[in-house]
Design a protein around this motif. Sequence first.
Motif, PDB file in Angstrom:
ATOM      1  N   SER A 147      87.474 -53.713  60.512  1.00 21.43           N
ATOM      2  CA  SER A 147      86.979 -54.950  59.894  1.00 21.43           C
ATOM      3  C   SER A 147      87.091 -56.165  60.813  1.00 21.43           C
ATOM      4  N   GLN A 190      82.324 -57.185  58.162  1.00 18.95           N
ATOM      5  CA  GLN A 190      83.079 -57.982  57.183  1.00 18.95           C
ATOM      6  C   GLN A 190      84.084 -57.080  56.485  1.00 18.95           C
ATOM      7  N   PRO A 191      85.244 -57.612  56.095  1.00 14.75           N
ATOM      8  CA  PRO A 191      86.184 -56.783  55.335  1.00 14.75           C
ATOM      9  C   PRO A 191      85.747 -56.643  53.877  1.00 14.75           C
ATOM     10  N   PHE A 193      91.246 -52.683  53.989  1.00 16.68           N
ATOM     11  CA  PHE A 193      89.939 -53.297  54.276  1.00 16.68           C
ATOM     12  C   PHE A 193      88.968 -52.275  54.839  1.00 16.68           C
ATOM     13  N   ARG A 194      87.826 -52.132  54.165  1.00 14.44           N
ATOM     14  CA  ARG A 194      86.754 -51.292  54.705  1.00 14.44           C
ATOM     15  C   ARG A 194      85.876 -52.159  55.605  1.00 14.44           C
ATOM     16  N   PRO A 195      85.538 -51.667  56.795  1.00 10.63           N
ATOM     17  CA  PRO A 195      84.642 -52.452  57.667  1.00 10.63           C
ATOM     18  C   PRO A 195      83.188 -52.320  57.209  1.00 10.63           C
ATOM     19  N   LYS A 196      82.663 -53.400  56.634  1.00  9.38           N
ATOM     20  CA  LYS A 196      81.333 -53.365  56.008  1.00  9.38           C
ATOM     21  C   LYS A 196      80.300 -54.068  56.877  1.00  9.38           C
TER      22      LYS A 196
END
Length: 381
Positions: free
Chosen positions: A218, A234-235, A315-318
């Motif tokens: 993220s 984005q997180p 946090f997933r890296p989006k």
Amino acid sequence: MPPAMTAVLVIGGGIIGCAAALALTAKGLQITVIERGPLDPVGRGPQGSSAAAGILGAQLEALHGDNPLSRLCLSSRDRYPAWIAAITAQSGLDVEMRPAGVARVATDTASLRALEHAAAWQAIAGYRVEHLDAAGVHAIEPALADHVVGAVRFADDHRIDPPALMAAVRLAAARAGVTFRSPATVTRVVVRGDRAAGVLLDDGTVIPADAVVIAAGSWSSLIGETSLAPGAVQPARGQIIELHVGAPVVRGVIEAADCYLSPRDDGRLLVGSTVELVGFREGATVSGVRDLLTAALRLVPALHDARLNRAWAGFRPKTHDDMPLIGTVGIEGLVIATGHFRNGVLLAPITGEIVAALLTGGEPPVDIAPFAPRRSAPSRA
Ligand SMILES: Cc1cc2nc3c(=O)[nH]c(=O)nc-3n(C[C@H](O)[C@H](O)[C@H](O)COP(=O)(O)OP(=O)(O)OC[C@H]3O[C@@H](n4cnc5c(N)ncnc54)[C@H](O)[C@@H]3O)c2cc1C
């Protein structure tokens, strides 16, 4: 890439950085992983990867359609057994990979028909898809509430234990010759001419290298000189609750519209997950825990008596289109491997293989054009 290239810096010691490091070291390159956080021995650091639920849900993900991401997920799942066998042999650690299947359940007939329709292409393409009516799904998962009217079940999707996987993958990488430098925070990539020449740390240290891989999850687009647009990654906060149920309540992974359940061999049950765009605000919240518990209890009423162990958030890296950023960016020796959003654990083996191909002049195992890192540059209009 010049033939003399040997030293590669991988920025980020999550599952993607470690997968890249393993694949690169297998090609004979000299790898250093630079990780900002502590690398504790059981892999329970604050990183996104240890926070994951560990659903290797390639066919579950492919309910979104036959598209490049679905195909990438399915290719990575194919690689998982051999990848884990190698990691287990090298580390001597079990990562609890279980072919327990994943059932996507429905609570009304229209939703069930929609799920069956969404999965139809998979059956045509030769993947196993089971259509279960109410009796069928309760025969496999008797603890499900009566209002579950059916499911599509993917017997070949797996589950794994992410903290155990992180511990094993780091140990395997270290034993294969990868150096871990931690804690150390990269401020920016050092670019000389049109080449990546190393990184600058926040204490002013410059670490020279022949190539750099950005795998900082993220935080990837916060690192300078990567060519990624600000905000390209984005997180997306995700909360998980861990219950202890003693005797198993569910056999496999169950996903409903508002929560999923992922069992563990030792009687734990994970309930996930929220997807929240709240920046880097850490920790589980009262409302997140309440919503997940409410959904889980509606799905499996027997959970009323389960013990509440703990809750956490990661946090997933989006990215803007929810597809990863994997590839080069026009700076020689710089490779991006990030933005894996809700499938980073699943996508680790194939991402490692792609990164290794890109840095050794090989052909990536799949077409990576759809994942081109700079496609995500936001419009300036
Ligand atoms: C609640 C939740 C459930 C999930 N469930 C699943 C699942 O079931 N299946 C699945 O496949 N995926 C799942 N995911 C998604 C998966 O966890 C992520 O896609 C994956 O962890 C991304 O891995 P990564 O290595 O890119 O990032 P991370 O694991 O976040 O690692 C990035 C690392 O880079 C380090 N770093 C950042 N900036 C710097 C810097 N400047 N210098 C040095 N180091 C730096 C960070 O400290 C971090 O350790 C889930 C995620 C969450 C949050």
